[in-house]
Design an enzyme around this catalytic site. Structure first.
Site, PDB file in Angstrom:
ATOM      1  N   CYS A  17       0.831  -1.222   0.000  1.00 36.80           N
ATOM      2  CA  CYS A  17       0.000   0.000   0.000  1.00 36.80           C
ATOM      3  C   CYS A  17       0.856   1.259   0.000  1.00 36.80           C
ATOM      4  O   CYS A  17       0.341   2.367  -0.098  1.00 36.80           O
ATOM      5  CB  CYS A  17      -0.941   0.008   1.209  1.00 36.80           C
ATOM      6  SG  CYS A  17      -2.224  -1.247   1.100  1.00 36.80           S
ATOM      7  N   HIS A  88     -14.785   8.089  -4.626  1.00 36.33           N
ATOM      8  CA  HIS A  88     -13.913   8.394  -5.767  1.00 36.33           C
ATOM      9  C   HIS A  88     -12.976   9.562  -5.490  1.00 36.33           C
ATOM     10  O   HIS A  88     -12.721  10.387  -6.363  1.00 36.33           O
ATOM     11  CB  HIS A  88     -14.739   8.652  -7.034  1.00 36.33           C
ATOM     12  CG  HIS A  88     -15.419   7.434  -7.549  1.00 36.33           C
ATOM     13  ND1 HIS A  88     -16.684   7.080  -7.147  1.00 36.33           N
ATOM     14  CD2 HIS A  88     -15.010   6.466  -8.405  1.00 36.33           C
ATOM     15  CE1 HIS A  88     -17.035   5.971  -7.738  1.00 36.33           C
ATOM     16  NE2 HIS A  88     -16.030   5.556  -8.505  1.00 36.33           N
ATOM     17  N   GLU A 132     -11.841  -2.963   4.203  1.00 37.29           N
ATOM     18  CA  GLU A 132     -10.912  -2.557   3.152  1.00 37.29           C
ATOM     19  C   GLU A 132     -10.852  -3.671   2.106  1.00 37.29           C
ATOM     20  O   GLU A 132     -10.843  -3.420   0.909  1.00 37.29           O
ATOM     21  CB  GLU A 132      -9.530  -2.299   3.749  1.00 37.29           C
ATOM     22  CG  GLU A 132      -8.496  -1.880   2.737  1.00 37.29           C
ATOM     23  CD  GLU A 132      -7.153  -1.625   3.381  1.00 37.29           C
ATOM     24  OE1 GLU A 132      -6.207  -2.392   3.061  1.00 37.29           O
ATOM     25  OE2 GLU A 132      -7.025  -0.698   4.195  1.00 37.29           O
TER      26      GLU A 132
END
Length: 143
Positions: A17, A88, A132
Site C-alpha cells: 500500500c 472516488h 478494506e
C-alpha cells in the site's frame, strides 16, 4: 503513507500500500445503530430514511435495541457526510480531514463515525465497520 516516516519506514509499515502516487480501495461500510423499538412503527429507526441518507447500495445497516426519536429527518444527508467527501476521492489530497491524519482504514472508520455522530440521534450510533478487503476489517465504536 505516513508523512513523518522515511521511504524505508513507509515501505516496512505499509508494504504494497506504500505508493507515492496513491492507491485505491473499494471500502464496504456497515453501520450499526441501536435503540428502543418504537411500539407504533415496530422499528428502531426508519430504514427507508436511513438508506436514503446513505445514498449507496454498498452500505449495510444493522439495527439493534431501543427506541430513537425520528429527529434525523431535517438533518443533512449521510450522502453529504460520507459519500460526497469520500467516494472516488484521493483521501490524502481531496479530503481535508486526512491532510494531517494518515488515511488508514482505522482512520477512515473514525472519520465516518465522527460524521455520523453529527447526523444521527444522540446515542443511536453503535458501531462502524469498514471493510478494506474481505480480510482487512476495522470495527470502531467511538472508543
Amino acid at each position: 503513507m505516513g508523512p513523518s516516516l522515511s521511504d524505508e519506514e513507509n515501505l516496512k509499515v505499509f508494504g504494497k500500500c506504500n505508493n507515492p502516487n496513491g492507491h485505491g480501495h473499494n471500502y464496504k461500510v456497515v453501520v450499526t445503530v441501536h435503540g428502543e423499538i418504537d411500539p407504533v412503527t415496530g422499528m428502531v429507526m426508519n430504514l427507508t430514511d436511513l438508506k436514503e441518507y446513505m445514498e449507496t447500495e454498498d452500505q449495510q445497516i444493522i439495527l439493534q435495541g431501543r427506541n430513537i426519536e425520528d429527529d434525523y429527518h431535517y438533518r443533512p444527508s449521510l450522502n453529504e457526510a460520507i459519500m460526497k467527501p469520500l467516494d472516488h476521492k484521493n483521501l490524502d489530497l481531496d479530503v481535508p480531514y486526512f491532510a494531517d491524519v494518515v488515511s488508514t482504514t482505522e482512520n477512515v472508520a473514525v472519520y465516518i463515525w465522527e460524521n455520523l455522530q453529527k447526523l444521527l440521534p444522540v446515542g443511536a450510533l453503535y458501531k462502524v465497520k469498514v471493510y478494506e478487503t474481505d480480510n482487512n476489517i476495522v470495527v470502531y465504536k467511538g472508543e
